[in-house]
Write a protein that holds these residues in place. Structure first.
Motif, PDB file in Angstrom:
ATOM      1  N   TRP A  58      -9.935   7.701   1.609  1.00 58.28           N
ATOM      2  CA  TRP A  58      -9.354   8.898   1.487  1.00 58.28           C
ATOM      3  C   TRP A  58      -8.483   9.328   2.499  1.00 58.28           C
ATOM      4  O   TRP A  58      -8.956   9.234   3.776  1.00 58.28           O
ATOM      5  CB  TRP A  58     -10.676   9.889   1.439  1.00 58.28           C
ATOM      6  CG  TRP A  58     -11.521   9.673   0.086  1.00 58.28           C
ATOM      7  CD1 TRP A  58     -12.684   9.130   0.289  1.00 58.28           C
ATOM      8  CD2 TRP A  58     -11.304  10.326  -1.054  1.00 58.28           C
ATOM      9  NE1 TRP A  58     -13.279   8.936  -1.158  1.00 58.28           N
ATOM     10  CE2 TRP A  58     -12.319   9.666  -1.921  1.00 58.28           C
ATOM     11  CE3 TRP A  58     -10.286  10.945  -1.735  1.00 58.28           C
ATOM     12  CZ2 TRP A  58     -12.400   9.914  -3.387  1.00 58.28           C
ATOM     13  CZ3 TRP A  58     -10.147  11.102  -3.119  1.00 58.28           C
ATOM     14  CH2 TRP A  58     -11.411  10.687  -3.848  1.00 58.28           C
ATOM     15  N   HIS A  59      -7.320   9.749   2.306  1.00 62.73           N
ATOM     16  CA  HIS A  59      -6.501  10.480   3.113  1.00 62.73           C
ATOM     17  C   HIS A  59      -5.258  11.280   2.505  1.00 62.73           C
ATOM     18  O   HIS A  59      -5.282  11.385   1.291  1.00 62.73           O
ATOM     19  CB  HIS A  59      -5.441   8.888   3.529  1.00 62.73           C
ATOM     20  CG  HIS A  59      -4.650   8.347   2.555  1.00 62.73           C
ATOM     21  ND1 HIS A  59      -5.276   7.295   1.665  1.00 62.73           N
ATOM     22  CD2 HIS A  59      -3.469   8.494   2.053  1.00 62.73           C
ATOM     23  CE1 HIS A  59      -4.305   7.103   0.852  1.00 62.73           C
ATOM     24  NE2 HIS A  59      -3.232   7.795   0.892  1.00 62.73           N
ATOM     25  N   PRO A  60      -4.718  12.344   3.171  1.00 64.54           N
ATOM     26  CA  PRO A  60      -4.004  13.302   2.785  1.00 64.54           C
ATOM     27  C   PRO A  60      -2.493  12.909   2.356  1.00 64.54           C
ATOM     28  O   PRO A  60      -2.023  11.904   3.009  1.00 64.54           O
ATOM     29  CB  PRO A  60      -3.975  14.329   3.652  1.00 64.54           C
ATOM     30  CG  PRO A  60      -4.094  13.652   5.096  1.00 64.54           C
ATOM     31  CD  PRO A  60      -4.729  12.314   4.755  1.00 64.54           C
ATOM     32  N   HIS A  61      -1.809  13.644   1.664  1.00 62.37           N
ATOM     33  CA  HIS A  61      -0.286  13.562   1.526  1.00 62.37           C
ATOM     34  C   HIS A  61       0.227  15.125   1.308  1.00 62.37           C
ATOM     35  O   HIS A  61      -0.613  15.868   0.542  1.00 62.37           O
ATOM     36  CB  HIS A  61       0.194  12.667   0.362  1.00 62.37           C
ATOM     37  CG  HIS A  61       0.145  11.191   0.589  1.00 62.37           C
ATOM     38  ND1 HIS A  61       0.617  10.650   1.366  1.00 62.37           N
ATOM     39  CD2 HIS A  61      -0.932  10.562  -0.214  1.00 62.37           C
ATOM     40  CE1 HIS A  61       0.475   9.467   1.477  1.00 62.37           C
ATOM     41  NE2 HIS A  61      -0.562   9.200   0.288  1.00 62.37           N
ATOM     42  N   ARG A  62       1.217  15.350   1.923  1.00 62.92           N
ATOM     43  CA  ARG A  62       1.822  16.707   1.645  1.00 62.92           C
ATOM     44  C   ARG A  62       3.501  16.546   1.671  1.00 62.92           C
ATOM     45  O   ARG A  62       4.004  15.627   2.481  1.00 62.92           O
ATOM     46  CB  ARG A  62       1.399  17.771   2.757  1.00 62.92           C
ATOM     47  CG  ARG A  62       2.264  19.024   2.608  1.00 62.92           C
ATOM     48  CD  ARG A  62       1.726  20.053   3.472  1.00 62.92           C
ATOM     49  NE  ARG A  62       0.386  20.952   3.112  1.00 62.92           N
ATOM     50  CZ  ARG A  62      -0.205  21.623   3.675  1.00 62.92           C
ATOM     51  NH1 ARG A  62       0.346  21.993   4.968  1.00 62.92           N
ATOM     52  NH2 ARG A  62      -1.397  22.212   3.233  1.00 62.92           N
ATOM     53  N   ILE A 102      -5.432  15.009  -1.573  1.00 66.48           N
ATOM     54  CA  ILE A 102      -6.297  13.932  -0.710  1.00 66.48           C
ATOM     55  C   ILE A 102      -6.633  12.989  -1.647  1.00 66.48           C
ATOM     56  O   ILE A 102      -7.304  13.135  -2.927  1.00 66.48           O
ATOM     57  CB  ILE A 102      -7.618  14.396  -0.096  1.00 66.48           C
ATOM     58  CG1 ILE A 102      -7.074  15.417   1.094  1.00 66.48           C
ATOM     59  CG2 ILE A 102      -8.461  13.506   0.553  1.00 66.48           C
ATOM     60  CD1 ILE A 102      -8.063  16.307   1.948  1.00 66.48           C
ATOM     61  N   HIS A 103      -6.430  11.665  -1.500  1.00 69.63           N
ATOM     62  CA  HIS A 103      -6.606  10.724  -2.403  1.00 69.63           C
ATOM     63  C   HIS A 103      -6.982   9.271  -1.749  1.00 69.63           C
ATOM     64  O   HIS A 103      -7.105   9.054  -0.626  1.00 69.63           O
ATOM     65  CB  HIS A 103      -5.482  10.422  -3.433  1.00 69.63           C
ATOM     66  CG  HIS A 103      -4.295   9.575  -3.157  1.00 69.63           C
ATOM     67  ND1 HIS A 103      -3.523   9.053  -3.875  1.00 69.63           N
ATOM     68  CD2 HIS A 103      -3.878   9.377  -1.656  1.00 69.63           C
ATOM     69  CE1 HIS A 103      -2.558   8.524  -2.878  1.00 69.63           C
ATOM     70  NE2 HIS A 103      -2.825   8.681  -1.759  1.00 69.63           N
ATOM     71  N   GLN A 104      -7.570   8.454  -2.634  1.00 64.31           N
ATOM     72  CA  GLN A 104      -7.834   6.886  -2.375  1.00 64.31           C
ATOM     73  C   GLN A 104      -7.277   6.031  -3.391  1.00 64.31           C
ATOM     74  O   GLN A 104      -7.339   6.114  -4.604  1.00 64.31           O
ATOM     75  CB  GLN A 104      -9.521   6.676  -1.883  1.00 64.31           C
ATOM     76  CG  GLN A 104     -10.289   6.817  -3.035  1.00 64.31           C
ATOM     77  CD  GLN A 104     -11.588   6.229  -2.591  1.00 64.31           C
ATOM     78  OE1 GLN A 104     -11.873   5.588  -1.336  1.00 64.31           O
ATOM     79  NE2 GLN A 104     -12.685   6.136  -3.314  1.00 64.31           N
ATOM     80  N   GLU A 105      -6.962   4.850  -2.770  1.00 66.93           N
ATOM     81  CA  GLU A 105      -6.273   3.842  -3.596  1.00 66.93           C
ATOM     82  C   GLU A 105      -7.034   2.499  -3.229  1.00 66.93           C
ATOM     83  O   GLU A 105      -6.746   2.043  -1.739  1.00 66.93           O
ATOM     84  CB  GLU A 105      -4.884   3.865  -3.295  1.00 66.93           C
ATOM     85  CG  GLU A 105      -4.182   5.139  -3.589  1.00 66.93           C
ATOM     86  CD  GLU A 105      -2.809   5.342  -2.844  1.00 66.93           C
ATOM     87  OE1 GLU A 105      -2.860   5.451  -1.672  1.00 66.93           O
ATOM     88  OE2 GLU A 105      -1.700   5.166  -3.503  1.00 66.93           O
ATOM     89  N   MET A 106      -7.867   2.003  -4.079  1.00 65.14           N
ATOM     90  CA  MET A 106      -8.583   0.800  -3.390  1.00 65.14           C
ATOM     91  C   MET A 106      -8.191  -0.503  -4.290  1.00 65.14           C
ATOM     92  O   MET A 106      -8.622  -0.442  -5.427  1.00 65.14           O
ATOM     93  CB  MET A 106     -10.227   0.878  -3.621  1.00 65.14           C
ATOM     94  CG  MET A 106     -10.623   2.163  -2.772  1.00 65.14           C
ATOM     95  SD  MET A 106     -10.126   2.138  -1.151  1.00 65.14           S
ATOM     96  CE  MET A 106     -11.366   1.053  -0.545  1.00 65.14           C
TER      97      MET A 106
HETATM   98 FE   FE2 Z   1      -1.777   7.621  -0.476  1.00 63.41          FE
END
Ligand code: FE2
Length: 289
Positions: A58-62, A102-106
């Motif tokens: 989990w981490h943010p982007h804007r 906020i998303h995660q990529e696994m």
């Molecule tokens: Fe990302």
């Protein structure tokens, strides 16, 4: 017609990101003048799951869009808009972070432990940085193809050969295609005037030609290198004897100031400060599911 020549070629560099994912950074921070509106491109992939399984929790982007395009393996994802699922081989996920997500990529291994794909960051214009977040996901089968003799073009975004790409309704007019050329095949890619354009060769070999009769070569592309192209009306790319697989991107430069810290890209330091304050305060995400 003025054909584009190679302005600068760079090899992807090994780096570590996320929770310890070993990947190759094709281009990134400090090179926006060359690739504007594109901010960063990563080539991730390995046949050793230990290189990538820590993933991107989990981490943010804007202020940007993140575009994940997978060729092998899979990526489990989830986000604050309520999207969740698995991206498989050939699939594309085009995520507009806008005001905040906020998303995660696994990543998960595919055949023989392999996982392989790309992530591109597209900058949003000042007027769109705080737009509502959006998510576009397409499976391999949903992405239109252009085919000709010795040529296969997967049209992810933009238009090629009269075919409209899968991703529509995003800011600006980004162009993103995945091209496979058989040995010695050629492809002309129209690229209106002053747009930025670049070729990332991920397999095989190819040249950028400066004359339609093929006598002028402006440079050879090597595997895992990106070639930023000069201005011109089209790019003419010829595969060598091994054929060529490459990503071609082009876009309209924004020519706007950049304030970039980690996964957040705004126009001013003040906007960055606000973003990080909101993250601490739990008020970062403006639109949820
Ligand atoms: Fe990302």
């Amino acid at each position: 017609m003025k054909l584009r020549t190679i302005k600068r070629t760079m090899a992807a560099r090994p780096t570590v990101d996320g929770a310890g994912v070993k990947l190759s950074r094709v281009f990134g921070y400090g090179l926006t003048d060359l690739f504007d509106p594109f901010l960063m491109m990563d080539h991730f992939g390995s046949d050793k799951p230990a290189d990538y399984q820590a993933g991107f929790p989990w981490h943010p982007h804007r202020g940007i869009e993140t575009v994940t395009y997978l060729l092998e393996g899979s990526v489990d994802h989830g986000d604050s808009l309520g999207n969740s699922g698995t991206i498989g081989p050939g699939d594309v996920q085009w995520m507009t972070a806008g005001s905040g997500i906020i998303h995660q990529e696994m990543p998960k291994p595919g055949k023989d432990g392999r996982m392989f794909g790309f992530q591109l960051w597209v900058n949003l214009p000042k007027s769109e940085k705080m737009c509502d977040p959006a998510y576009h996901g397409f499976t391999d089968a949903e992405i239109p193809r252009f085919r000709a003799d010795g040529v296969a073009v997967k049209v992810i975004c933009g238009q090629y050969g009269g075919i409209s790409g899968a991703v529509r309704g995003v800011a600006g007019s980004p162009f993103y295609i995945d091209v496979k050329l058989e040995a010695n095949a050629r492809l002309e890619i129209p690229t209106p005037g002053t747009r930025s354009a670049a070729v990332y060769l991920y397999r095989g070999d190819c040249s950028v030609l400066s004359s339609p009769d093929g006598t002028g070569k402006t440079g050879e592309c090597r595997e895992r290198t990106i070639s930023a192209l000069d201005e011109g009306e089209a790019a003419l790319i010829a595969a060598g004897t091994d054929g060529a697989s490459f990503i071609f991107i082009s876009g309209t430069p924004l020519h706007e100031p950049i304030a970039w810290q980690g996964p957040i890209v705004m126009n001013t330091q003040e906007e960055l400060d606000v973003a990080f304050r909101e993250l601490d305060a739990g008020s970062f995400v403006k639109v949820r599911s």
